[in-house]
Each structure stands twice: as structure tokens, then as C-alpha cells.
Design a protein around this motif. Sequence first.
Motif, mmCIF file in Angstrom:
data_model
loop_
_atom_site.group_PDB
_atom_site.id
_atom_site.type_symbol
_atom_site.label_atom_id
_atom_site.label_comp_id
_atom_site.label_asym_id
_atom_site.label_seq_id
_atom_site.Cartn_x
_atom_site.Cartn_y
_atom_site.Cartn_z
ATOM 1 N N LEU A 177 0.849 -1.191 0.000
ATOM 2 C CA LEU A 177 0.000 0.000 0.000
ATOM 3 C C LEU A 177 0.882 1.238 0.000
ATOM 4 O O LEU A 177 1.914 1.264 0.685
ATOM 5 C CB LEU A 177 -0.892 -0.016 1.245
ATOM 6 N N ILE A 178 0.497 2.237 -0.785
ATOM 7 C CA ILE A 178 1.190 3.535 -0.788
ATOM 8 C C ILE A 178 0.157 4.595 -0.445
ATOM 9 O O ILE A 178 -0.894 4.678 -1.092
ATOM 10 C CB ILE A 178 1.800 3.847 -2.176
ATOM 11 N N CYS A 179 0.432 5.383 0.576
ATOM 12 C CA CYS A 179 -0.463 6.482 0.961
ATOM 13 C C CYS A 179 0.310 7.791 0.929
ATOM 14 O O CYS A 179 1.402 7.886 1.497
ATOM 15 C CB CYS A 179 -1.025 6.266 2.367
ATOM 16 N N CYS A 180 -0.266 8.794 0.273
ATOM 17 C CA CYS A 180 0.314 10.140 0.276
ATOM 18 C C CYS A 180 -0.510 11.010 1.217
ATOM 19 O O CYS A 180 -1.680 11.283 0.939
ATOM 20 C CB CYS A 180 0.321 10.738 -1.126
ATOM 21 N N PHE A 237 10.402 16.702 -10.925
ATOM 22 C CA PHE A 237 9.003 16.395 -11.247
ATOM 23 C C PHE A 237 8.378 15.739 -10.020
ATOM 24 O O PHE A 237 8.381 14.517 -9.883
ATOM 25 C CB PHE A 237 8.916 15.487 -12.474
ATOM 26 N N SER A 238 7.836 16.580 -9.131
ATOM 27 C CA SER A 238 7.473 16.115 -7.789
ATOM 28 C C SER A 238 6.257 15.185 -7.761
ATOM 29 O O SER A 238 5.926 14.643 -6.714
ATOM 30 C CB SER A 238 7.207 17.312 -6.874
ATOM 31 N N ASP A 296 2.470 8.160 -11.093
ATOM 32 C CA ASP A 296 2.215 9.606 -11.156
ATOM 33 C C ASP A 296 1.067 9.871 -10.192
ATOM 34 O O ASP A 296 -0.068 9.460 -10.448
ATOM 35 C CB ASP A 296 1.836 10.026 -12.580
ATOM 36 N N VAL A 297 1.356 10.537 -9.068
ATOM 37 C CA VAL A 297 0.337 10.667 -8.018
ATOM 38 C C VAL A 297 -0.842 11.539 -8.450
ATOM 39 O O VAL A 297 -1.895 11.523 -7.805
ATOM 40 C CB VAL A 297 0.935 11.214 -6.697
ATOM 41 N N PRO A 301 0.491 1.854 -12.069
ATOM 42 C CA PRO A 301 1.700 2.645 -12.359
ATOM 43 C C PRO A 301 1.780 3.031 -13.824
ATOM 44 O O PRO A 301 1.188 2.372 -14.686
ATOM 45 C CB PRO A 301 2.834 1.688 -11.977
ATOM 46 N N ILE A 302 2.549 4.091 -14.107
ATOM 47 C CA ILE A 302 2.749 4.482 -15.512
ATOM 48 C C ILE A 302 3.883 3.661 -16.133
ATOM 49 O O ILE A 302 3.944 3.498 -17.345
ATOM 50 C CB ILE A 302 3.011 6.003 -15.660
#
Length: 502
Positions: free
Chosen positions: A169-172, A200-201, A217-218, A225-226
Motif C-alpha cells: 500500500l502507498i499512501c500520500c 518532477f514532484s 504519477d500521483v 503505475p505508468i
Amino acid sequence: ERQRPQTQNNPARDRSTSTEPPPTASFNASCTQWEIYDAYMEDMERQRQQKEVQKNKGKEKDKKDKDLPVEKKEKESVMHGVAMYRLVKIMERMVNQNSYSDIADDFKYWEDASDQYREGEGTLLPLWKLYNERAKRKHVTSICWNPEYDDLFAVGYGSFDFMKQSSGLICCYSLKNPSHPEYTFTTESGVMCLDFHPQFSSLLAVGLYDGTVMVFDVRNKVNRPIFASSVKTGKHTDPVWQVSWQEEDLSKALSFLSVSSDGRVTMWIMSKSELTYQDVMELKLVGGGPDEGPANDEEDTLGSLAGGCSFDFNKTSDHLFVVGTEEGKIHKCSKAYNSQYLETYHGHNMAVYTVQWNHCHPKVFLSASADWTVKLWDHTVPKPVISFDLNNSIGDVAWAPYSSTVFAAVTSDGKVHVFDLSENKHEPMCEQKIVRKAKLTKVAFNKKHPIILVGDDRGCVTSLKLSPNLRKGWSAGGATPSADAEQEKLNKIMEVALKGEV
């Protein structure tokens, strides 16, 4: 007899008004079984005709959409437009700010007054705890601040336990809304490492337990994913422990590096359609130590590789990097010279979980190992300059961005250790227990604000504010300190330590 006082009641008044009665009409009808049946049939026919009309409209709309002006499209969905989304987001943040107003005030204004009366000591104030129900039984395996937005950071969830692997899991998260992540992505295998691109943040490189590397790319709302590596495109065969973007000319293709237990340090280049790879270094096994002679002949004939655990690139020499391995060795390597190591440092007896170059001094780096020690190195000296024993297994170590002599380490007994070498070369200025039963796994400093994030093995991230004694040299707004002054400060400490060793 004594008279009792009584409350005087006002006399009651009647009021009335007259109105015209509302118009009424009598209505009666009979309802038979066939009338109900006919009504149902008529309704079904009407619904069928409506569906056909909508289908035809949809086809016509697709043709006309290209010719429609932008304004007309926006008017069609006011409630679901971009503007409404932004407004709701701001409202949610305001509600959260009100809910956690005491924490927001502490973040902005709290200063530990007792620091004035004690030398060589400091404290950490717990602020927000960021927790996600989906990450309940996962470990926090990586934390990375966004280089552009100083309130935004990404957290990777996976598992360091070989026997308890599950999805990742990825959480921003944003500090403006600690109750819920801004963006969420899921992966089939556990997430082991993350890194935001410095220019490129919105680009986030991710390494997984099964050896896959991905780029998200968030800004995309899609949970995929790209770019992603595969078996055909040179995927790692073991867990990827660290990824790091390369700062290169923007005219070139974007690239990042990864290190894995399979013994490869690999560069991944984002071409138009897929990730292409190029092995920068294969981590060959070397002898046990400087006094132990060369490695066994058996190992040489097998050609086996050392498992890489961590790496970091020098801040001034882009080609120079150090790699920490599972055997406890640290190798200095160059991207330009990949046939052998420039130097091998012997100091640790177990896996080196973290290596990190100093932000201000080009010669100095730190290493943290499972052997309970953090060591300070000068890359021109083969032995460690200073060693710190923290009496417990170390999860991570990180340099502070505002000073060349401050660093923080986290241990499995739930403690955060903050050192300032200019104040005390032997003992931490702060040794504070943050979590009761969990083990701390990761730590990260914010570049602008005097706060750190620590992650644990129960999926929780805690933000902590440094007291004034722990952030000497920090200036409001995150202005970078003078590099020459910071280098000189660290040089003096290193010189004294090296003389002591001799």
C-alpha cells in the motif's frame, strides 16, 4: 395568620380571525385488475423507449463532444466538477484543522521553555498520528517527503517479515489533512521503498518485495503505475530495498537506481513505452575484514553476489555512491567504473540497513546496522571515525537538513535518539520512547519545518516536533545554513575523533 405572597396572573384574552375555506372537490374512481395490468405494461413500454433514446443520445453526444466549447461541458456537471472537488477538499482541511486545533497550535507555536535551563538535552513533542485502517497489520517500510510541497509525504507499507508477506500500500498524506490520505495506491507485493523525483514532484519511484520497480504519477486517479519492470525487462529476483532518482539534464530521459538482495545496483531509464535497465554494479563478495585476508576460493569460483541493503549518492560527486550489504560491508563505488569497488569499509558485523551522505560535508557519511551500532565515516579513511551503540536493533538513521552535526536514529524498542555532535560526541541529546509496544522502522526530517516523521511496524506514522535545543542552526522558513561554516564545524569534530583513535 401570615399571608403568603402570590404570583399575579394576567387575565386571558381570546383572539380570532376568519378565513375563506380552501376549495374542495370530490373525486371517486374504481380500480380493477386489468386497469393495473394495463398501467404496468404502459410504464414498461415507456421505460424501454427512454433507454433507446438515451442510447442514441450517447452516440450523438460522443460525436458532438469534440465540437462543444469547454464552458458548456463544465456547466453540465457542477456538483462533480474540478472546482467543486477543490472546494470540498479545502472544507475538509478546515474541519480537520478545527478538530485538531490544539495540535495545529503546537506545530506552529510550541517551544519547550525548559530548554533554556538545561544544556545538552532536548525533547520531542508528539503531534499528529497518521493511521489508515487498510495498513493495520503492515509495517511502515519507507517514508519520503515531497520536494515541492513541504506538507506532503508518501508512506510505503509492506512487511520486513519473510513469513508474513501480503499486498502493498502507498499512501500520500498531507499535514493539512491528517485524518485521511490524499492519494492511495495498492500493489500486489509489499512496498519496500519510495522516492519522489526532485524536479518532477508528482513522479514516485517504488520498489517491491518481489523485485519489481514501478513509477507512479500521483496526479493520476487510476490505481496503476505508468511504468513497471517485468521479468522480460530485467526485474530484480529479490526484494528491492532502496530506490533513488538521478538528477540529470532535463533533456535526457528520466532515470532512477535501485539496489536489491540479488546483488545488483541497476539503473532504470523511462523510455517512451517501457522501463529499460542497465546494471551499474554487481556486488561481488569480498573477504571478511582487512586483517582476515581474501575470500574463500569456493566463493570466488561460485561467483556469488553480496545482497545489497541500502545505497546513497554523494551530494557533490554525482558518480560516487556507497552501498551497504547484508554481510556488514560498505562499498564505495562509481557509476563510471563498474568492474570493482573503489574502497571497502569494514566496521559492521551484520546487515547495513541505511547509509547516508552528509548534506553539507562531501566526505562524511553515516551507516546504521542490525548490530545495534550507528557509525560515522570519512570516505578517505578505511575505519569508522565514531561509533555509537544504541543498545537495540536500529531501524533507520537520517541526517538533519539544517545542521551538519545533527542526526536521528530509531530503534526496535520504540525510541528515537537525536544526536548533536557539536554538543555531545558520545551521548544522544534526546532518547525518547514514542510508541509502547511497536518497533520503530523509519525516520525522515522535514526540510522546512522542525519536525520528523517516524514509522512503526503497526502501520502508524507519528509526527514529532523538535525542541529548541535539538534544532540549533535551524531558521524559520527552512533557509539552508552556510555550507562552509557547517563543513568547518564537522571537520573539527572529525579531527578530534581521528586524533583520539591514533
